[in-house]
Design an enzyme around this catalytic site. Structure first.
Site, PDB file in Angstrom:
ATOM      1  N   GLY A 104      -5.037  -4.709  -0.705  1.00  0.00           N
ATOM      2  CA  GLY A 104      -3.791  -4.725   0.050  1.00  0.00           C
ATOM      3  C   GLY A 104      -2.569  -5.128  -0.766  1.00  0.00           C
ATOM      4  O   GLY A 104      -1.612  -5.673  -0.227  1.00  0.00           O
ATOM      5  N   ILE A 116     -11.174   1.228   2.257  1.00  0.00           N
ATOM      6  CA  ILE A 116     -10.163   1.787   3.161  1.00  0.00           C
ATOM      7  C   ILE A 116      -8.901   2.138   2.373  1.00  0.00           C
ATOM      8  O   ILE A 116      -8.350   1.300   1.660  1.00  0.00           O
ATOM      9  CB  ILE A 116      -9.817   0.770   4.280  1.00  0.00           C
ATOM     10  CG1 ILE A 116     -11.072   0.328   5.037  1.00  0.00           C
ATOM     11  CG2 ILE A 116      -8.732   1.310   5.198  1.00  0.00           C
ATOM     12  CD1 ILE A 116     -11.736   1.377   5.862  1.00  0.00           C
ATOM     13  N   SER A 118      -3.520  -0.951  -3.250  1.00  0.00           N
ATOM     14  CA  SER A 118      -3.091  -1.039  -1.845  1.00  0.00           C
ATOM     15  C   SER A 118      -4.250  -0.817  -0.889  1.00  0.00           C
ATOM     16  O   SER A 118      -4.170  -1.145   0.292  1.00  0.00           O
ATOM     17  CB  SER A 118      -1.974  -0.033  -1.561  1.00  0.00           C
ATOM     18  OG  SER A 118      -2.415   1.288  -1.815  1.00  0.00           O
ATOM     19  N   CYS A 119      -5.366  -0.280  -1.400  1.00  0.00           N
ATOM     20  CA  CYS A 119      -6.561  -0.104  -0.568  1.00  0.00           C
ATOM     21  C   CYS A 119      -7.137  -1.472  -0.210  1.00  0.00           C
ATOM     22  O   CYS A 119      -6.858  -2.472  -0.852  1.00  0.00           O
ATOM     23  CB  CYS A 119      -7.622   0.698  -1.326  1.00  0.00           C
ATOM     24  SG  CYS A 119      -7.163   2.410  -1.680  1.00  0.00           S
ATOM     25  N   ILE A 120      -7.984  -1.470   0.826  1.00  0.00           N
ATOM     26  CA  ILE A 120      -8.662  -2.697   1.252  1.00  0.00           C
ATOM     27  C   ILE A 120     -10.165  -2.505   1.109  1.00  0.00           C
ATOM     28  O   ILE A 120     -10.721  -1.527   1.620  1.00  0.00           O
ATOM     29  CB  ILE A 120      -8.358  -3.044   2.725  1.00  0.00           C
ATOM     30  CG1 ILE A 120      -6.848  -3.225   2.965  1.00  0.00           C
ATOM     31  CG2 ILE A 120      -9.156  -4.280   3.173  1.00  0.00           C
ATOM     32  CD1 ILE A 120      -6.289  -4.559   2.569  1.00  0.00           C
TER      33      ILE A 120
END
Length: 183
Positions: free
Chosen positions: A101, A56, A37-39
């Protein structure tokens, strides 16, 4: 036919959750592994090869708090821009590529529950880049599979690899290496 490498030796810099790294050194490769889910936010000045990567984790800090990292989109993107300008990158030439993401949890309607952190992260990163007038040139976001991003500094090239897949080009600068300008 595969192009010969521009450098004889490569040095990988791992960018872990909440971290950022920036480089202009030929041979450097900036990497974030296992983006769920991080970018992974890659920002590049194709002319100077000032290159940065932020990992992120979440959309925004809570009001009244500050973090000294790239953990949050609202602070990580500006911190990455500052790192790039300190290496001679010009904001007017910076271009972004986004990876990650994903919706990593089995929830029937994650977007309705507010638990789709991947989509929220992507939205927050897009908003932060837009606020600084940084165009997004390519993305590999969404889905339900983790990804790895690699940025090859000398070539100003970004690759992506989905879990269980092969690494492939996502974006490459059209500015030839010999056309680089000094900082």
């Amino acid at each position: 036919m595969r192009e010969p490498p521009l450098v004889a030796e490569r040095r990988e810099t791992m960018v872990r959750m909440g971290e950022l790294a920036a480089s202009r050194t030929h041979g450097d490769v900036l990497v974030s592994l296992g983006l769920g889910s991080c970018i992974g936010v890659a920002i590049i000045d194709p002319h100077t090869r000032a290159t940065g990567l932020a990992h992120i984790m979440l959309p925004a800090t809570t009001p009244g708090t500050r973090s000294a990292s790239a953990k949050f989109a609202d602070e990580g993107v500006p911190a990455l821009l500052d790192a790039l300008t300190s290496l001679g990158g010009r904001r007017s030439r910076l271009e972004a590529v986004l990876v990650g993401g994903a919706a990593m949890f089995a929830i029937k309607r994650p977007s309705e529950s507010g638990l789709d952190i991947g989509a929220r992260n992507a939205d927050a990163v897009h908003a932060a880049l837009k606020a600084h007038a940084i165009p997004v040139r390519a993305t590999a976001i969404g889905g339900s599979t983790g990804r790895t991003i690699r940025i090859y500094v000398a070539e100003a090239r970004v690759t992506v690899k989905e879990a269980g897949g092969k690494e492939g080009d996502l974006w490459r600068s059209r500015v030839p290496v010999r056309s680089q300008v000094p900082a």
